[in-house]
Design a protein around this motif. Structure first.
Motif, short mmCIF file in Angstrom:
data_model
loop_
_atom_site.label_atom_id
_atom_site.label_comp_id
_atom_site.label_asym_id
_atom_site.label_seq_id
_atom_site.Cartn_x
_atom_site.Cartn_y
_atom_site.Cartn_z
N LYS A 3 -51.63 -19.79 15.99
CA LYS A 3 -51.65 -19.16 17.30
C LYS A 3 -52.36 -17.81 17.28
O LYS A 3 -52.36 -17.11 16.26
N ILE A 4 -52.92 -17.44 18.44
CA ILE A 4 -53.69 -16.20 18.58
C ILE A 4 -53.05 -15.29 19.61
O ILE A 4 -52.69 -15.73 20.71
N SER A 5 -52.90 -14.01 19.26
CA SER A 5 -52.54 -12.97 20.23
C SER A 5 -53.81 -12.22 20.60
O SER A 5 -54.47 -11.64 19.73
N ALA A 6 -54.17 -12.24 21.88
CA ALA A 6 -55.33 -11.50 22.37
C ALA A 6 -54.86 -10.18 22.95
O ALA A 6 -53.96 -10.15 23.80
N LEU A 7 -55.43 -9.09 22.48
CA LEU A 7 -55.01 -7.75 22.89
C LEU A 7 -56.14 -7.01 23.59
O LEU A 7 -57.31 -7.09 23.17
N ILE A 8 -55.80 -6.28 24.65
CA ILE A 8 -56.78 -5.48 25.41
C ILE A 8 -56.12 -4.14 25.75
O ILE A 8 -54.98 -4.12 26.24
N ILE A 9 -56.81 -3.03 25.48
CA ILE A 9 -56.32 -1.74 25.95
C ILE A 9 -57.19 -1.32 27.13
O ILE A 9 -58.41 -1.53 27.13
N THR A 10 -56.56 -0.72 28.16
CA THR A 10 -57.29 -0.45 29.40
C THR A 10 -56.98 0.92 29.98
O THR A 10 -55.91 1.49 29.76
N LEU A 11 -57.94 1.41 30.73
CA LEU A 11 -57.78 2.57 31.61
C LEU A 11 -58.78 2.41 32.74
O LEU A 11 -60.00 2.45 32.51
N ASP A 12 -58.27 2.21 33.94
CA ASP A 12 -59.13 2.06 35.12
C ASP A 12 -60.21 1.00 34.90
O ASP A 12 -61.40 1.27 35.05
N HIS A 74 -48.10 -13.06 17.24
CA HIS A 74 -48.72 -14.05 16.36
C HIS A 74 -49.54 -13.37 15.26
O HIS A 74 -49.93 -12.20 15.38
N GLU A 75 -49.80 -14.12 14.22
CA GLU A 75 -50.49 -13.58 13.05
C GLU A 75 -51.97 -13.29 13.32
O GLU A 75 -52.49 -12.25 12.94
N TRP A 76 -52.64 -14.22 14.01
CA TRP A 76 -54.06 -13.99 14.29
C TRP A 76 -54.20 -13.10 15.53
O TRP A 76 -53.65 -13.39 16.59
#
Length: 250
Positions: A3-12, A74-76
């Motif tokens: 399984k994959i965890s998709a991460l996004i950091i945001t500002l405006d 998840h690991e990935w």
């Protein structure tokens, strides 16, 4: 299939957030860490049932990325910026890679820099790459870097063949603002290292940056786009030092 965890950091990032979320629906979870945006970023992100949103005060890119990493289940890990997009060939390469019995612990993605929707071929960006896919248990962002953060990997690294699309430049003003923000964080980083600005930093370093990217890195072949990008990247180098001088006084 791992399984994959998709991460996004945001500002405006209201203009980008829907597109990037819809681009990575192949991930098993999508986590958005927002720095208290003043636009509709959070509202849009929360409208997707497969997205979990956290809000965390922004200190620097490294701490924000590590905060997001701590939320992944998840690991990935697939870590994208809001202005990046995974192409179909890259998506297939990701999925085919992680199901192999033997894999690297982290993968570099080469990026194709887009200038107002059209590719920029030179100007220092032709070899641009970042680690965007990695095993959570094997990596952490180093605290020494506040901007252009570095992922420290305890294991093997490899590279994907397909490129990640990077829609970094949408307008002159937005890109300039981004470069100045990077300069501000870089100034804090230099302060921690005890750097004291002088004429070399104010004149030689930004001038060298421009001519290196424009001449050596063939920015002139990108025409007017190359001049703009090389100038703004050099401006970011210059802006570090007035900011550093000011915060050093305080």
């Amino acid at each position: 299939m791992p399984k994959i965890s998709a991460l996004i950091i945001t500002l405006d990032e209201a203009k980008n957030i829907a597109s990037v979320i819809e681009n990575i629906t192949f991930a098993d979870e999508i986590i958005v860490v927002d720095s208290f945006s003043e636009d509709n970023t959070v509202k849009i992100a929360k409208s997707y049932p497969n997205v979990t949103v956290y809000q965390n005060t922004f200190i620097d890119f490294t701490s924000q990325r590590n905060f997001a990493l701590g939320k992944a289940n998840h690991e990935w890990i697939l870590f994208l910026d809001a202005d990046e997009r995974v192409t179909e060939p890259l998506k297939n390469e990701i999925l085919n890679t992680i199901k192999k019995k033997q894999t690297a612990d982290a993968y570099f993605f080469y990026r194709k820099f887009m200038f107002k929707g059209k590719p920029l071929h030179f100007s220092g960006w032709q070899t641009d790459k970042n680690i965007r896919l990695f095993k959570k248990s094997k990596a952490q962002y180093t605290e020494e870097r506040l901007v252009h953060e570095v992922l420290k990997v305890k294991g093997s690294k490899s590279s994907m063949k397909s490129k990640l699309i990077h829609y970094s430049y949408s307008s002159y003003d937005s890109y300039k603002k981004k470069m100045v923000n990077y300069a501000r964080l870089k100034a804090k980083e230099l302060l921690q290292k005890g750097i004291k600005p002088n004429a070399f930093h104010f004149i030689i370093k930004p001038t060298f940056k421009f001519f290196y990217d424009y001449i050596i890195r063939l920015g002139f072949l990108d025409g007017r786009k190359g001049i703009i990008i090389c100038y703004l990247n050099a401006l970011s180098v210059y802006k570090r030092y007035p900011i550093l001088k000011e915060i050093s006084k305080n």
